[in-house]
Design a protein around this motif. Structure first.
Motif, PDB file in Angstrom:
ATOM      1  N   GLN A   5      42.902  55.650  46.403  1.00  0.00           N
ATOM      2  CA  GLN A   5      42.722  54.738  47.521  1.00  0.00           C
ATOM      3  C   GLN A   5      43.254  55.301  48.835  1.00  0.00           C
ATOM      4  OE1 GLN A   5      44.576  51.124  46.165  1.00  0.00           O
ATOM      5  NE2 GLN A   5      42.923  50.616  44.744  1.00  0.00           N
ATOM      6  N   ASP A  56      44.371  49.421  38.843  1.00  0.00           N
ATOM      7  CA  ASP A  56      45.239  49.748  39.972  1.00  0.00           C
ATOM      8  C   ASP A  56      45.987  51.044  39.709  1.00  0.00           C
ATOM      9  OD1 ASP A  56      46.220  49.201  42.509  1.00  0.00           O
ATOM     10  OD2 ASP A  56      48.016  48.219  41.728  1.00  0.00           O
ATOM     11  N   PHE A  57      46.461  51.219  38.474  1.00  0.00           N
ATOM     12  CA  PHE A  57      47.174  52.443  38.092  1.00  0.00           C
ATOM     13  C   PHE A  57      46.246  53.661  38.165  1.00  0.00           C
ATOM     14  CE2 PHE A  57      48.020  55.491  34.650  1.00  0.00           C
ATOM     15  CZ  PHE A  57      49.251  55.976  35.039  1.00  0.00           C
ATOM     16  N   LEU A  58      45.011  53.468  37.699  1.00  0.00           N
ATOM     17  CA  LEU A  58      44.076  54.586  37.599  1.00  0.00           C
ATOM     18  C   LEU A  58      43.519  55.008  38.957  1.00  0.00           C
ATOM     19  CD1 LEU A  58      42.645  56.449  35.522  1.00  0.00           C
ATOM     20  CD2 LEU A  58      40.787  54.775  35.462  1.00  0.00           C
ATOM     21  N   LYS A  71      44.653  53.824  42.171  1.00  0.00           N
ATOM     22  CA  LYS A  71      45.511  53.739  43.350  1.00  0.00           C
ATOM     23  C   LYS A  71      45.705  55.086  44.033  1.00  0.00           C
ATOM     24  CE  LYS A  71      49.482  51.206  45.053  1.00  0.00           C
ATOM     25  NZ  LYS A  71      50.527  50.225  44.724  1.00  0.00           N
ATOM     26  N   PRO A  72      45.885  56.186  43.283  1.00  0.00           N
ATOM     27  CA  PRO A  72      46.016  57.487  43.960  1.00  0.00           C
ATOM     28  C   PRO A  72      44.781  57.850  44.783  1.00  0.00           C
ATOM     29  CG  PRO A  72      46.757  57.633  41.684  1.00  0.00           C
ATOM     30  CD  PRO A  72      46.097  56.307  41.831  1.00  0.00           C
ATOM     31  N   LEU A  85      43.472  42.520  41.850  1.00  0.00           N
ATOM     32  CA  LEU A  85      42.872  43.801  42.209  1.00  0.00           C
ATOM     33  C   LEU A  85      41.579  43.522  42.967  1.00  0.00           C
ATOM     34  CD1 LEU A  85      42.819  46.899  42.033  1.00  0.00           C
ATOM     35  CD2 LEU A  85      41.607  46.683  39.847  1.00  0.00           C
ATOM     36  N   GLU A 121      37.409  58.382  46.764  1.00  0.00           N
ATOM     37  CA  GLU A 121      37.302  57.319  45.765  1.00  0.00           C
ATOM     38  C   GLU A 121      35.839  56.932  45.560  1.00  0.00           C
ATOM     39  OE1 GLU A 121      39.040  52.870  44.672  1.00  0.00           O
ATOM     40  OE2 GLU A 121      39.244  53.647  46.705  1.00  0.00           O
ATOM     41  N   ARG A 163      45.768  45.732  36.167  1.00  0.00           N
ATOM     42  CA  ARG A 163      46.880  46.684  36.238  1.00  0.00           C
ATOM     43  C   ARG A 163      46.413  48.105  35.917  1.00  0.00           C
ATOM     44  NH1 ARG A 163      51.972  44.436  36.469  1.00  0.00           N
ATOM     45  NH2 ARG A 163      52.061  42.167  36.202  1.00  0.00           N
ATOM     46  N   PHE A 164      45.551  48.211  34.891  1.00  0.00           N
ATOM     47  CA  PHE A 164      45.027  49.522  34.507  1.00  0.00           C
ATOM     48  C   PHE A 164      44.202  50.130  35.639  1.00  0.00           C
ATOM     49  CE2 PHE A 164      41.423  51.941  32.704  1.00  0.00           C
ATOM     50  CZ  PHE A 164      42.122  53.006  32.164  1.00  0.00           C
ATOM     51  N   TYR A 173      48.425  39.075  38.686  1.00  0.00           N
ATOM     52  CA  TYR A 173      48.066  40.386  39.231  1.00  0.00           C
ATOM     53  C   TYR A 173      46.662  40.317  39.827  1.00  0.00           C
ATOM     54  CZ  TYR A 173      48.943  45.384  39.665  1.00  0.00           C
ATOM     55  OH  TYR A 173      49.213  46.631  40.163  1.00  0.00           O
TER      56      TYR A 173
END
Length: 252
Positions: free
Chosen positions: A185, A178-180, A182-183, A88, A191, A175-176, A86
């Motif tokens: 971005q 990207d999850f947190l 990404k909205p 980021l 951001e 992953r955390f 993964y």
């Protein structure tokens, strides 16, 4: 902070030499968070002397600036590093993760090491480090300087621990992050606003207040605090009654 160019895939970047506004706003928010410690001082019992409080705050100010620079450096480096499957590349996301870990796990390690240092100072009679937040006497500024250096060293050791945590848990944290983030971005400007201003502003507020509890002098050090109302009243009474007692003795 800025958005990366086409070679960077349009990812958010935390530094741009031509953009000083975000950094300026973050400095202002950090100053506001530090200033909030004055409100904390106003409700303390006993209350620290103003100069004692100011020297306590200055230690956190130097530490916050140092941590900000190291967080930016670490975030820029780790965004270009991949461990596992993964990836980021969003520097702003890594800055947010870094800041969150720094103000939670990092604070825990910093307070723990500060307590260990204080115990070692008592055992080895290191006079300038025995009583954190006490700067009285002719060597008061020497005490402050040694305590400032020790706090910066603690932050440095803590940062190495946190970098290891970032490296060890990179796949999970990527992953955390990207999850947190990404909205966010989809709107790079928001951001930047969130990661560089809102997020640090909130976390700094709690970080400074908690760290202040451990960096300041305890109530067992009256020399670092203003007299309480009772002590002030008794002191005034003693000064007022002294002439009358001496006058009574002269009459006798």
């Amino acid at each position: 902070a800025t958005m990366g160019d086409d070679d960077d895939g349009g990812y958010c970047k935390i530094y741009d030499a031509e953009d000083s506004f975000t950094g300026l706003v973050q400095v202002m928010l950090a100053l506001i968070a530090l200033a909030s410690l004055y409100v904390k001082r106003q409700h303390e019992v006993p209350r620290r002397k103003f100069m004692t409080w100011w020297l306590d705050v200055s230690k956190q100010g130097f530490g916050a600036f140092y941590s900000h620079l190291t967080n930016m450096l670490v975030s820029a480096i780790i965004a270009g590093y991949t461990r596992g499957q993964y990836e980021l590349k969003d520097q702003c996301a890594w800055y947010g993760i870094n800041f969150l870990i720094d103000t939670t796990v990092g604070l825990f390690f910093s307070v723990l090491m500060l307590d260990m240092l204080t115990q070692a100072a008592h055992n080895r009679n290191w006079e300038t480090l025995k009583n954190s937040g006490v700067y009285e006497g002719e060597n008061g500024m020497t005490h402050w300087f040694h305590q400032l250096l020790s706090w910066m060293m603690i932050l440095t050791v803590t940062k190495f621990i946190l970098v290891f945590i970032l490296w060890a848990f990179y796949p999970i944290l990527a992953r955390f992050g990207d999850f947190l983030f990404k909205p966010l971005q989809e709107n790079i400007h928001f951001e930047l606003l969130f990661v560089m201003i809102i997020f640090p502003g909130i976390l700094n507020f709690f970080y400074f207040w908690i760290a202040d509890q451990y960096l300041k002098a305890g109530p067992e050090h009256p020399e670092a605090h203003e007299p309480t109302e009772i002590e002030h009243t008794l002191s005034q009474y003693a000064r007022m009654s002294a002439p009358s007692r001496s006058g009574s003795l002269e009459m006798l």
